[in-house]
Design an enzyme around this catalytic site. Structure first.
Site, mmCIF file in Angstrom:
data_model
loop_
_atom_site.group_PDB
_atom_site.id
_atom_site.type_symbol
_atom_site.label_atom_id
_atom_site.label_comp_id
_atom_site.label_asym_id
_atom_site.label_seq_id
_atom_site.Cartn_x
_atom_site.Cartn_y
_atom_site.Cartn_z
ATOM 1 N N LYS A 54 0.848 -1.203 0.000
ATOM 2 C CA LYS A 54 0.000 0.000 0.000
ATOM 3 C C LYS A 54 0.874 1.241 0.000
ATOM 4 O O LYS A 54 0.641 2.177 -0.778
ATOM 5 C CB LYS A 54 -0.928 0.001 1.229
ATOM 6 N N GLN A 98 -5.017 -1.304 9.498
ATOM 7 C CA GLN A 98 -4.944 -2.654 8.942
ATOM 8 C C GLN A 98 -5.584 -3.662 9.908
ATOM 9 O O GLN A 98 -5.293 -3.665 11.106
ATOM 10 C CB GLN A 98 -3.471 -3.027 8.677
ATOM 11 N N ASP A 121 -11.368 2.957 3.873
ATOM 12 C CA ASP A 121 -11.814 1.560 3.811
ATOM 13 C C ASP A 121 -13.340 1.466 3.685
ATOM 14 O O ASP A 121 -13.863 0.410 3.323
ATOM 15 C CB ASP A 121 -11.421 0.833 5.112
HETATM 16 N N1 GUN Z 1 -6.976 -6.625 6.020
HETATM 17 C C1 GUN Z 1 -7.211 -7.362 4.907
HETATM 18 N N2 GUN Z 1 -7.873 -6.635 3.985
HETATM 19 C C2 GUN Z 1 -8.064 -5.412 4.525
HETATM 20 C C3 GUN Z 1 -8.682 -4.217 4.044
HETATM 21 O O1 GUN Z 1 -9.209 -4.133 2.942
HETATM 22 N N3 GUN Z 1 -8.656 -3.167 4.905
HETATM 23 C C4 GUN Z 1 -8.096 -3.235 6.135
HETATM 24 N N4 GUN Z 1 -8.130 -2.143 6.905
HETATM 25 N N5 GUN Z 1 -7.520 -4.319 6.600
HETATM 26 C C5 GUN Z 1 -7.495 -5.393 5.807
#
Ligand code: GUN
Length: 296
Positions: A54, A98, A121
């Site tokens: 990311k 996350q 998100d």
């Molecule tokens: N962990 C796995 N996929 C995601 C996601 O799309 N967003 C977040 N915040 N954590 C994750």
């Protein structure tokens, strides 16, 4: 094999190009650089890989990336204090915590402490409510990516029968809301659905997000249907480790009109849409026109 293979990797690259072009314009015309803060608590190796990717892609499209790595034993008060600082920071337009968080932290409480306008998100309860009532929301990245691919393949989705297999808060439910927003007739099915095969066979659009390896075979698919496979399942076959989706690819590709492969389908779209959401959040925060084709 008759189905068109939907190249998610190439499509995600196009989305990133659009984001990069918009970021460049924001910098040049407004003097604003969108910023994304990613918070990782603990040292889960899979989460570390996601967070690294990311951060890398955020920088590649010209945005600022702020990584906050906290030890596993971080208290809820400490995490909430960091989020409060990020909420107040005008350089930060998007915040992502996350998941999963270590067990002693209440994920719902933490997610709902993020400023909804920075919740890239789309997990905050306010954004869930806005999406459910057809108002302008931040939309979860994976379903947003699926919607973009479907619009690209089909043009208008109006009146089509869409079946979403899976009812998670992260994919199934928001996906159904987005399809409803594009005037599909939507069914949410799941592992307990009676005669799931018959339900799937009615689908012009089939989105599989149950998390069960190759659960949906080709003979559950309506000829010509568009199949979006969100599943990422690690299996071992013939002594080799392999990634497969929730759809049995070979048999489905013989029947479907178009299908996403695993890997290389939906997967690459998720981070691309996170970047798209960050630039959207930045534009909204500054009262500027939103980028076209990057929102629901
Ligand atoms: N962990 C796995 N996929 C995601 C996601 O799309 N967003 C977040 N915040 N954590 C994750």
């Amino acid at each position: 094999m008759s189905a068109r293979i939907i190249d998610g990797k190439a499509f995600a690259a196009q989305v990133r190009e659009k984001v990069a072009a918009h970021v460049a314009r924001l910098k040049e015309v407004q003097g604003i650089t969108p910023g994304l803060a990613v918070v990782l608590v603990g040292d889960d190796p899979a989460s570390e890989v996601y967070v690294r990717n990311k951060g890398k892609q955020t920088l590649e499209v010209g945005m600022n990336s702020y990584e906050h790595k906290l030890p596993a034993e971080t208290s809820e008060a400490e995490l909430l204090a960091l989020i409060e600082r990020l909420n107040a920071d005008p350089e930060v337009h998007g915040i992502l915590v996350q998941l999963p968080l270590p067990g002693h932290l209440n994920s719902d409480l933490v997610i709902n402490s993020i400023d909804p306008a920075k919740d890239v998100d789309g997990f905050h309860i306010s954004n869930v409510g806005l999406l459910g009532t057809g108002q302008k929301a931040m939309v979860p990245c994976t379903p947003l990516g699926c919607l973009m691919m479907l619009r690209d393949q089909l043009g208008s989705l109006s009146g089509l029968n869409a079946v979403v297999v899976g009812r998670s808060n992260i994919v199934g439910k928001p996906m159904a809301q987005l399809l409803l927003g594009d005037s599909c007739t939507v069914t949410i099915a799941h592992s307990r659905t009676k005669d799931l095969a018959a339900v799937c066979r009615r689908a012009d659009i089939l989105v599989a997000a149950v998390g069960r390896a190759e659960m949906i075979p080709g003979d559950w698919i309506k000829p010509g249907a568009t199949v979006i496979d969100v599943g990422i399942n690690r299996i071992e076959r013939g002594g080799k480790k392999k990634l497969v989706g929730d759809v049995h690819f070979e048999s489905a590709a013989a029947v479907a009109g178009a299908i996403t492969p695993v890997p290389g389908g939906v997967g690459p779209m998720t981070i691309a849409c996170l970047l798209a959401n960050t630039v959207t959040a930045c534009c909204r925060a500054n009262g500027l026109r939103e980028p076209e084709g990057l929102t629901a």
